[in-house]
Write an enzyme that holds these catalytic residues in place. Structure first.
Site, PDB file in Angstrom:
ATOM      1  N   LYS A 162       0.841  -1.191   0.000  1.00 54.04           N
ATOM      2  CA  LYS A 162       0.000   0.000   0.000  1.00 54.04           C
ATOM      3  C   LYS A 162       0.874   1.237   0.000  1.00 54.04           C
ATOM      4  O   LYS A 162       1.894   1.293   0.685  1.00 54.04           O
ATOM      5  CB  LYS A 162      -0.933   0.037   1.217  1.00 54.04           C
ATOM      6  CG  LYS A 162      -1.863   1.262   1.200  1.00 54.04           C
ATOM      7  CD  LYS A 162      -2.913   1.211   2.292  1.00 54.04           C
ATOM      8  CE  LYS A 162      -2.366   1.620   3.634  1.00 54.04           C
ATOM      9  NZ  LYS A 162      -3.423   1.756   4.656  1.00 54.04           N
ATOM     10  N   ASP A 197      -0.010   7.717  14.550  1.00 49.64           N
ATOM     11  CA  ASP A 197       0.493   6.774  13.548  1.00 49.64           C
ATOM     12  C   ASP A 197       1.756   7.288  12.870  1.00 49.64           C
ATOM     13  O   ASP A 197       2.106   6.855  11.779  1.00 49.64           O
ATOM     14  CB  ASP A 197      -0.590   6.488  12.506  1.00 49.64           C
ATOM     15  CG  ASP A 197      -1.041   7.740  11.769  1.00 49.64           C
ATOM     16  OD1 ASP A 197      -0.613   8.841  12.154  1.00 49.64           O
ATOM     17  OD2 ASP A 197      -1.813   7.613  10.801  1.00 49.64           O
TER      18      ASP A 197
END
Length: 326
Positions: A69, A225
């Protein structure tokens, strides 16, 4: 050679939270058993634009599926009419290395991250959890609550966000997902009076204070994140059982990354990876009074497992376009 191209609407048409939670849980189980290859996500930082680009490869050996990804995070994008997060996923043939499919990963990222949160709560929250607190009301908050409603039957949801308008939009969108009452709150402290707390903000300063959290609460910490991000008071981590999605990745980009860098906690204070809890290699919640924290950084195995589900369903329904590459 042809590659299947799937646009976002086609991805949406074949994805549902319940099915995705099943494949993501299976991916976590393989992770816990050491049957995946997944280097930590790599970053490019565009400081002039307050954005970054991440690449996330993974190979689920047991199921023989692999891919990568490519995803960005640009917080200023909504002002440009673009999503904060956009992603593209490429599924690869492990046998030949040839690309099999290219698909939108933006919606998929929302769903698989929500799925991971729902799975974490399934194993870590108290079974009688009825009240959910949401700090943040964006797309990821919606996905998180959708997943939690697959596991629990909440009686009350409290939500707070930067603007009342975004919370009201969240409440409208979730009306068809859960019949329970959803209340807008002006203060984070009020929202923290819950059984399961979900934080989905991009903040770099702690906004959830330790003394607001009661015994027995489970927290899905989703927003941190990247390096420097944190949502939770470090004191809260000190008195909680911390479960990360992946140890290596969490150390440099999860909720624990700042407290670790400032020596509030050490690696020894991290109890387990979620996959280890799912497989029974390490215990999850062991008392009703424990505070548990799931530190979610988002794993490539979640993306690859979800993308493969989309690919199989798209093939069976004849969706997408075959594009000639060579």
């Amino acid at each position: 050679m042809e590659v299947l191209w799937l646009a976002q609407e086609e991805v949406k048409s074949v994805m549902d939270m319940k099915s995705d939670m099943q494949v993501v849980e299976r991916a976590f189980r393989q992770h816990g058993l050491g049957r995946v290859q997944m280097p930590p996500k790599s970053y490019l930082y565009y400081t002039a634009y307050n954005g970054d680009l991440r690449t996330m490869p993974a190979y689920l050996e047991e199921e023989n599926i692999t891919g990568v990804k490519i995803v960005n995070v640009h917080p200023a994008n909504p002002a440009r009419g673009l999503p904060t997060v956009m992603a593209l996923i490429v599924l690869i043939s492990p046998e030949t290395g040839a690309p099999m499919a290219v698909m939108d990963g933006t919606y998929l990222t929302d769903i698989r991250t929500g799925a991971a949160g729902g799975i974490a709560a399934k194993y870590l929250a108290r079974k009688d959890s009825k009240v959910i607190g949401m700090v943040g009301a964006g797309n990821q908050a919606t996905a998180q609550l959708r997943a939690l409603c697959e596991v629990f039957e909440p009686e009350l949801v409290r939500v707070v966000s930067r603007t009342k308008e975004s919370s009201e939009k969240f409440i409208r969108e979730m009306a068809d997902i859960t019949p329970c009452e959803i209340l807008y709150e002006e203060k984070i402290e009020k929202v923290c009076n819950c059984d399961i707390l979900v934080t989905t903000t991009p903040t770099r300063k702690p906004i959830v204070k330790a003394h607001w959290i009661k015994k027995g609460t489970h927290i899905n910490a989703i927003g941190a994140d990247a390096i420097g991000k944190e949502e939770l008071d470090p004191e809260l981590l000190i008195r909680s059982k911390i479960i990360v999605d992946d140890m290596v990745q969490a150390l440099h980009s999860g909720e624990v990354n700042v407290p670790l860098s400032k020596h509030y906690i050490s690696e020894n204070d991290i109890h387990a990876q979620l996959g280890e809890v799912i497989t029974g290699l390490k215990p999850g919640r062991t008392s009703e009074d424990e505070i548990t924290i799931f530190d979610s950084t988002g794993l490539a195995i979640e993306d690859v497992a979800s993308a493969h589900l989309v690919y199989e369903r798209a093939i069976s329904k004849g969706l997408g376009r075959q594009i000639r590459m060579f």
